[in-house]
Design a protein around this motif. Sequence first.
Motif, PDB file in Angstrom:
ATOM      1  N   HIS A   1      48.618  52.066  26.931  1.00 30.75           N
ATOM      2  CA  HIS A   1      48.530  52.743  28.028  1.00 30.75           C
ATOM      3  C   HIS A   1      47.297  54.081  27.552  1.00 30.75           C
ATOM      4  O   HIS A   1      47.525  54.665  26.796  1.00 30.75           O
ATOM      5  CB  HIS A   1      49.685  53.490  28.605  1.00 30.75           C
ATOM      6  N   ASN A   2      46.060  53.684  28.622  1.00 29.66           N
ATOM      7  CA  ASN A   2      45.177  54.381  28.414  1.00 29.66           C
ATOM      8  C   ASN A   2      44.487  54.584  27.061  1.00 29.66           C
ATOM      9  O   ASN A   2      44.279  55.687  26.345  1.00 29.66           O
ATOM     10  CB  ASN A   2      45.441  56.219  28.631  1.00 29.66           C
TER      11      ASN A   2
ATOM     12  N   ARG B   1      52.961  47.802  23.977  1.00 29.15           N
ATOM     13  CA  ARG B   1      52.099  48.070  25.180  1.00 29.15           C
ATOM     14  C   ARG B   1      51.091  49.022  24.980  1.00 29.15           C
ATOM     15  O   ARG B   1      51.124  50.175  23.956  1.00 29.15           O
ATOM     16  CB  ARG B   1      53.085  48.795  26.286  1.00 29.15           C
TER      17      ARG B   1
ATOM     18  N   ASP C   1      52.790  46.100  36.036  1.00 30.41           N
ATOM     19  CA  ASP C   1      52.665  47.363  35.434  1.00 30.41           C
ATOM     20  C   ASP C   1      51.172  47.786  35.108  1.00 30.41           C
ATOM     21  O   ASP C   1      50.626  47.478  34.340  1.00 30.41           O
ATOM     22  CB  ASP C   1      53.305  47.422  33.866  1.00 30.41           C
TER      23      ASP C   1
ATOM     24  N   ASN D   1      51.638  52.329  22.070  1.00 31.44           N
ATOM     25  CA  ASN D   1      53.033  52.416  21.813  1.00 31.44           C
ATOM     26  C   ASN D   1      53.498  52.183  20.516  1.00 31.44           C
ATOM     27  O   ASN D   1      53.288  51.063  20.106  1.00 31.44           O
ATOM     28  CB  ASN D   1      53.812  51.937  23.106  1.00 31.44           C
TER      29      ASN D   1
ATOM     30  N   GLU E   1      47.313  41.690  30.354  1.00 34.64           N
ATOM     31  CA  GLU E   1      47.722  42.672  31.270  1.00 34.64           C
ATOM     32  C   GLU E   1      48.977  42.494  31.586  1.00 34.64           C
ATOM     33  O   GLU E   1      49.450  41.171  31.278  1.00 34.64           O
ATOM     34  CB  GLU E   1      47.007  42.574  32.577  1.00 34.64           C
TER      35      GLU E   1
ATOM     36  N   VAL F   1      48.455  48.902  32.261  1.00 35.14           N
ATOM     37  CA  VAL F   1      49.222  49.064  31.093  1.00 35.14           C
ATOM     38  C   VAL F   1      48.910  47.563  30.382  1.00 35.14           C
ATOM     39  O   VAL F   1      49.080  46.482  31.162  1.00 35.14           O
ATOM     40  CB  VAL F   1      50.574  49.336  31.141  1.00 35.14           C
ATOM     41  N   HIS F   2      48.435  47.463  29.211  1.00 34.51           N
ATOM     42  CA  HIS F   2      48.277  46.141  28.514  1.00 34.51           C
ATOM     43  C   HIS F   2      49.284  45.872  27.561  1.00 34.51           C
ATOM     44  O   HIS F   2      49.751  46.772  27.039  1.00 34.51           O
ATOM     45  CB  HIS F   2      46.779  46.188  27.752  1.00 34.51           C
TER      46      HIS F   2
END
Length: 109
Positions: free
Chosen positions: A88-89, A86, A67, A93, A63, A70-71
């Motif tokens: 996200h969902n 990163r 943020d 990225n 984590e 977002v991992h």
Amino acid sequence: MEKRYSELTPYELNQEIGMLKEKARKAEQLGIVNEYAVLERKITMAQSYLMNPEDYNSGEVYEIEGDPGVHFIITYMNGIFAWGHRIHNGVENKEEEGLPISMLRTKVE
């Protein structure tokens, strides 16, 4: 002549962090947003030098402090920086970035 954070002892780093936190508090009270942001980044960097980079490995997911949701998946380590992407969902990225290890929180299993 000022020393680099990498040259400071843990005691000196803790002293520096305390001084930076006090300056950041004052900047926030005075509404000096840019100075506050710079001081917060310095605190994050100094805190990273109190941590062990060997506790972080490529392929691990964490984590990110500040943020939520977002991992971050580590590709490789370089000193106190974890380089990776990163997530996200569930979508990774494409851009690689480096984060100081003090920004990485609970490891995601």
